[in-house]
Write an enzyme that holds these catalytic residues in place. Sequence first.
Site, PDB file in Angstrom:
ATOM      1  N   HIS A  38       0.849  -1.192   0.000  1.00 18.33           N
ATOM      2  CA  HIS A  38       0.000   0.000   0.000  1.00 18.33           C
ATOM      3  C   HIS A  38       0.884   1.242   0.000  1.00 18.33           C
ATOM      4  CE1 HIS A  38      -3.076  -2.850   1.305  1.00 18.33           C
ATOM      5  NE2 HIS A  38      -2.321  -3.146   2.347  1.00 18.33           N
ATOM      6  N   ASP A 252       2.856  -7.092   2.020  1.00 12.86           N
ATOM      7  CA  ASP A 252       1.858  -6.402   2.847  1.00 12.86           C
ATOM      8  C   ASP A 252       2.443  -5.143   3.489  1.00 12.86           C
ATOM      9  OD1 ASP A 252      -0.753  -6.093   3.794  1.00 12.86           O
ATOM     10  OD2 ASP A 252      -0.326  -7.141   5.672  1.00 12.86           O
TER      11      ASP A 252
END
Length: 296
Positions: A38, A252
């Site tokens: 992200h 992640d």
Amino acid sequence: MPHPPDSAELPPLCAAPRPSLKAPSFRLLPGACDTHAHVISADHIRYPFVADRSYTPAPAPEQAYLQMLHAMGMQRGVLVQPSIYGTDNRYMLEVLERHQACLRGVAVVDDQVSDAVLEHMHHCGVRGVRINVLFRGGVDLDLMERLAARVAEFGWHVQFLIDVRHLETLQARMARLPCPVVIDHLGHFPARLGVREPGFALLRRNVAERGWWVKLSGIYRLSDAPPDYADADALAQALIEAAPERMVWGSDWPHVALQSTPDTGALLNRLPLWAPGEHQRKQILVDNPAALYDFR
């Protein structure tokens, strides 16, 4: 005039990612891809968080992400829209558009999204949409069929952040979707329940028989055994055994919604324990991401 919410009611602050990471313990081949990360802007005025969210992350902007990717020895990456932005994909799309040769994206949209917006996203590098039932701010399961019908026209997939202990109740609906299915974080259930947990066993069958994809990511979210998270090893190994051609790996990063973040490099270094052979690691890190995310 309304008062601001009490600080006790604000979504909890997250720890920032670690400033350094362990170097890879094995040789990464050209085209290696981190399929789950992200980016989070430090500019909260231009890119505001949604009020109804589960956490408040530290900044993890474009350059920090690219530095992490380089430190891991990877040339490609996939950005996933985080729930804290809701359906406002602007920051992710801007980053993708600046790096179209090496980055792809997974967006969060609702069923009101226009064809023109989807076409713009495709141009930027988006190749999937995410349904997230574990963090507030995401799009939920009610939109599954409508979104799948829309994105199938673009050759995209639908990515699910679900706990596979609930998979049996969703199985019939998901099996009818007209596009590929991708499951986040090995099914996101407690690793201590093991490979015989019924939802995980059903996931394995879908991987082997229906061609579902799984992200070998987020093991620290499943594990009770930091810092190595060895209790998740058997889950990853079982999925790879079922269909190595349907596995992709993800960091992640920046490890949101945590008070203490893992070493991203140490997470990558679990992979040789799951896939000892270089051929399988090439599948997981290079070939499979190239197919799923349309890298050329």
